[in-house]
Write an enzyme that holds these catalytic residues in place. Structure first.
Site, PDB file in Angstrom:
ATOM      1  N   CYS A 129       0.804  -1.221   0.000  1.00  0.00           N
ATOM      2  CA  CYS A 129       0.000   0.000   0.000  1.00  0.00           C
ATOM      3  C   CYS A 129       0.836   1.269   0.000  1.00  0.00           C
ATOM      4  O   CYS A 129       0.275   2.372  -0.116  1.00  0.00           O
ATOM      5  CB  CYS A 129      -0.950   0.016   1.190  1.00  0.00           C
ATOM      6  SG  CYS A 129      -0.121   0.009   2.798  1.00  0.00           S
TER       7      CYS A 129
ATOM      8  N   CYS B  87     -19.057 -37.963  -4.054  1.00  0.00           N
ATOM      9  CA  CYS B  87     -20.482 -38.265  -4.178  1.00  0.00           C
ATOM     10  C   CYS B  87     -21.110 -37.297  -5.168  1.00  0.00           C
ATOM     11  O   CYS B  87     -20.948 -36.078  -5.039  1.00  0.00           O
ATOM     12  CB  CYS B  87     -21.161 -38.162  -2.814  1.00  0.00           C
ATOM     13  SG  CYS B  87     -22.946 -38.438  -2.860  1.00  0.00           S
TER      14      CYS B  87
ATOM     15  N   CYS C 244      -4.207 -17.046 -24.508  1.00  0.00           N
ATOM     16  CA  CYS C 244      -3.383 -18.231 -24.268  1.00  0.00           C
ATOM     17  C   CYS C 244      -4.256 -19.422 -23.897  1.00  0.00           C
ATOM     18  O   CYS C 244      -5.163 -19.311 -23.062  1.00  0.00           O
ATOM     19  CB  CYS C 244      -2.378 -17.942 -23.161  1.00  0.00           C
ATOM     20  SG  CYS C 244      -1.352 -19.358 -22.720  1.00  0.00           S
TER      21      CYS C 244
END
EC number: 2.3.2.31
Length: 840
Positions: free
Chosen positions: A135, A219, A316
């Site tokens: 920052c 599952c 890409c």
């Protein structure tokens, strides 16, 4: 003396200012006050008072001798004492000024020291703050947490936000923002201080580890994140979820819901069909280019099946899954290596779609042909480059090594000469070994690895042609419309067509007739069309039997493959259909009309063949299940012969309308047609009976104009063999004995059992505008040749009874001729009932 005073004062002030440089402004103010005070003292005191000034500095007393003092008289004592008293007062005043100035100096020094202490304290406080590299703000040291794996520091707010973003996007291998070292889970827990995010982080970590296990099965039930690790369950693939309250049974191999008495491939196709059908119905039966493009933007990972979104902008194609770390190609969706885009697999590093099959085959052929030339060029350039380049490289390296060292010039030159000489001897050997090993490797790769890998993956397009030998397919699989992106699909009849997905194994009943097959549609679905005269029969087949059935194949064209091949065989008139039963149901009135119109239109295409007949083979690969319509239909069995009677009407048809079916000829492979002799006889009789046929046509028109409606088609189409063998018999007119017609003009209830459907007006107008005379003459010639051999015929009605008539049967072409010649009449001519004669 006044000048001496002023000079002394300035010298004193100058020395004071030199000691106090930092407070120059304050000292200038003191100098101004000092000058004012000294001026007032000079006005009050005598001129001799300034003599005592050196005593202030505690300097030794000095006497100055001048010429004036020698001739001046001596002063008396009184005056001398008075002068001394005045001098004492002047000395006292100067000492007081000096003391005041010293006091001011001390005060200034005290203020300077206090300000210096404040600055040092502020600098110490500033030194405690650190700038965050993320920052770019300065925070105290306690705002920078320590990381176990690296020495980089960032503020806790930036690190917390960074970890939240990484975890929310399923990236669990979180590394330092400034380097590649991964965070320790303990550090992540301390920085986050959020139990919900930590639980999600641990779940993602566990899922990532389980995905790498080859025996782990998740599952498939919705909202169930339970995993079963099954070792050695390949022989018994039925698994059961162990989570309490779930108990879902699923397959070990396909990882989907358990499918008893069904293979994994069949179950997968069934699920795909139901999914597409639900998608069609939920999206109001509309497939647009945008929806197809949006579907291409979301694809599952080939390893963990996690859905990945990528813009289809040609960027890409080398993708890495954020969940399992799998590297795969976005075009072919396969796990790849670094050499995937260098091989002729059709996948490109950038682009929206892979190479077409034709482009891959051309590239493969070009590689096979141009490989020797390319390898020879590479070897021819590499050998001299290595022979010359190696000595130069060695000489430069030795020169750079001895440069800057305390070595004699002769020794350095000797080392360089020896190295270059040795490299000149060795470089040809190195070049020969490199070329001798590299060239065979490149040849083996070009002529061995590339063709085998392409043919194994199905990219070369070479396949067996059902007993016809090796066939190279140049059709582009990428041109097949996926999701409705390229084909013009009518959106009103897609859902109904999905109930009849299989043409080869089932029927095409229940089709709505808003879809038709044209030449462009046939090209889009990969139909093989010949450039010779076989095109006519191929188009006739497409127009008559495949019309209306593209609504099912267009939506499942990723799994269905339609191939139409036309083969010419000598002295054989047969129609072999390997596609089983093809029928058109009662709902598809429009489809039947268009199919019949296509057959009529294609029947006027002349064929320049003598003694040759057509064999049309329809190969359809579709799903293994089928649906049959309840309507009556005509069908073709595997041997090409018809097995049932045509003309059966559905139970839901309205009564009171009449229709007629087209006459046909049965063609079998075991019979040989005597086309040469019979065709000559028929041509001789055409010219003799032309005028008679004109009279019969006029009489037939006057008889039927007030009794019948327009020519119509039955709701159930004749079989493919019946309809198209009639075309071939019309073209050749070879076997007149096999053409058996009947005419039944009985009561009106006979015609009331059929539904009248008007033919397409476009076909009529096209025939009338282009070649009205040729069509009418052709129809008359056909009618003459067919009616010249009157034979009693039997017609099978819908109840299975046979009817016989003594009048010669008038073909559907007579109805067409009547319509063309009588366009100005108020009522259209009617078509006679034509039955299909079959042998069982």
């Amino acid at each position: 003396m006044q000048e001496q005073e002023i000079s002394f004062i300035f010298k004193y002030n100058e020395g004071l200012c030199m000691n106090i440089d930092s407070d120059s402004i304050l000292m200038s103010i003191l100098d101004m006050s000092l000058h004012q005070q000294m001026g007032s003292d000079r006005d009050l005191q005598s001129s001799t008072s300034s003599v005592s000034l050196p005593s202030v500095k505690k300097a030794p007393k000095q006497r100055r001798i001048s010429i004036g003092s020698l001739f001046r008289r001596k002063k008396d004592s009184k005056r001398k004492s008075r002068e001394l008293n005045g001098g004492v007062d002047g000395i006292a005043s100067i000492e007081s000024i000096h003391s005041e100035m010293c006091a001011d100096k001390n005060s200034i020094f005290s203020t300077n020291t206090s300000s210096d202490n404040g600055l040092t304290s502020i600098s110490k406080q500033i030194g405690d703050f650190i700038e965050c590299p993320l920052c770019l703000l300065r925070h105290s040291k306690d705002r920078f947490p320590d990381i176990m794996t690296c020495h980089h520091r960032s503020c806790v707010d930036c690190l917390r936000q960074y970890l939240r973003i990484e975890i929310s996007e399923s990236r669990v291998n979180i590394s330092c923002p400034e380097c590649t070292e991964r965070f320790n889970p303990h550090d992540i827990r301390l920085i986050l201080s959020d139990d919900v995010l930590m639980e999600k982080y641990e779940e993602f970590m566990l899922r990532r580890w389980l995905v790498a296990d080859p025996d782990c099965r998740w599952c498939p039930a919705p909202d169930c994140g339970y995993a079963v690790i099954a070792f050695g369950c390949a022989s018994c693939p039925k698994l059961t979820c162990g989570r309490e309250g779930c108990g879902t049974e699923f397959c070990y191999h396909c990882k989907q819901i358990w499918h008893p008495n069904q293979t994994c491939d069949a179950a997968r196709q069934e699920r795909a069909q139901s999914l597409r059908l639900r998608t069609i119905r939920s999206s109001s039966i509309s497939y647009s280019q945008e929806s197809g493009a949006a579907a291409d933007d979301i694809k599952p990972c080939p390893r963990c099946a996690a859905y990945i979104i990528k813009m289809n902008d040609g960027s890409c194609n080398h993708m890495t899954c954020a969940v399992c770390g799998c590297e795969f190609c976005w075009l072919c969706m396969k796990e790849i290596s670094d050499l995937h885009y260098l091989s002729p697999s059709g996948c490109t590093f950038w682009g929206k779609k892979p190479w077409s099959r034709k482009k891959k085959i051309l590239w493969q052929l070009g590689t096979l042909v141009g490989a020797p030339v390319g390898i020879a060029l590479i070897a021819g350039i590499a050998i001299p480059a290595m022979i010359i380049g190696i000595p130069v490289y060695v000489g430069r390296k030795i020169h750079n090594r001895y440069e800057g060292k305390d070595v004699s010039k002769h020794k350095r030159n000797l080392a360089i000469a020896g190295g270059v000489t040795l490299s000149v001897i060795v470089s040809p050997v190195v070049a020969a070994v490199t070329v001798g090993i590299g060239v065979p490797i490149m040849l083996a790769y070009v002529y061995g690895v590339v063709p085998i890998s392409l043919c194994r993956s199905g990219g070369c397009g070479v396949s067996a042609g059902n007993g016809k030998g090796v066939r190279i397919e140049f059709d582009d699989e990428n041109d097949i419309n996926v999701g409705g992106t390229n084909a013009a699909i009518d959106t009103t009849s897609v859902a109904e067509a999905r109930h009849n997905p299989s043409i080869g194994e089932g029927s095409v009943g229940g089709l709505t007739g808003s879809l038709s097959a044209s030449g462009s549609h046939m090209d889009r679905i990969g139909t093989i069309r010949d450039n010779l005269s076989e095109t006519a029969s191929t188009m006739a087949l497409a127009g008559a039997s495949i019309t209306g059935s593209l609504s099912g194949s267009a939506m499942v064209n990723c799994f269905n493959r339609l191939e139409v091949q036309a083969d010419v065989q000598k002295e054989r008139c047969s129609l072999s259909g390997e596609s089983g039963t093809v029928s058109l149901g009662t709902v598809s009135d429009n489809a039947s009309t268009k199919a019949m119109a296509g057959s009529i239109l294609n029947s006027y295409i002349p064929l320049d063949r003598e003694g040759n007949s057509m064999e049309v083979q329809v190969d359809i690969e579709s799903k293994p299940f089928k649906f049959r319509h309840n309507s009556g239909s005509s069908s073709v069995d595997d041997s090409g012969a018809t097995r049932g009677h045509t003309g059966g009407a559905s139970s839901g048809l309205p009564e009171g309308k009449s229709s007629a079916t087209k006459w046909s000829k049965e063609a079998t492979g075991g019979k040989k047609s005597k086309s040469g002799k019979l065709r000559k006889k028929g041509n001789m009789k055409i010219n003799e009976t032309r005028e008679d046929m004109d009279a019969q046509l006029l009489e037939q028109q006057s008889t039927n104009s007030s009794e019948f409606e327009a020519p119509s088609l039955s709701d159930s189409m004749p079989s493919v063999a019946d309809s198209h063998s009639s075309h071939f018999s019309e073209f050749s007119c070879s076997d007149l004995e096999s053409m058996r017609t009947s005419c039944s003009h009985g009561s009106s209830d006979c015609h009331a059992r059929f539904t009248a459907v008007n033919t397409l007006p476009e076909v009529e107008n096209d025939r009338l505008e282009n070649s009205p005379h040729q069509c009418s003459s052709a129809l008359l010639s056909k009618a003459a040749s067919c009616s010249d051999v009157p034979q009693p015929s039997h017609a099978a009605d819908e109840h299975g009874t046979s009817r016989s008539g003594g009048k010669p049967m008038v073909d559907l072409c007579f109805g067409d001729a009547l319509r063309e010649t009588n366009n100005n009449h108020s009522h259209q001519t009617a078509d006679l009932k034509v039955a299909v004669q079959t042998e069982i």
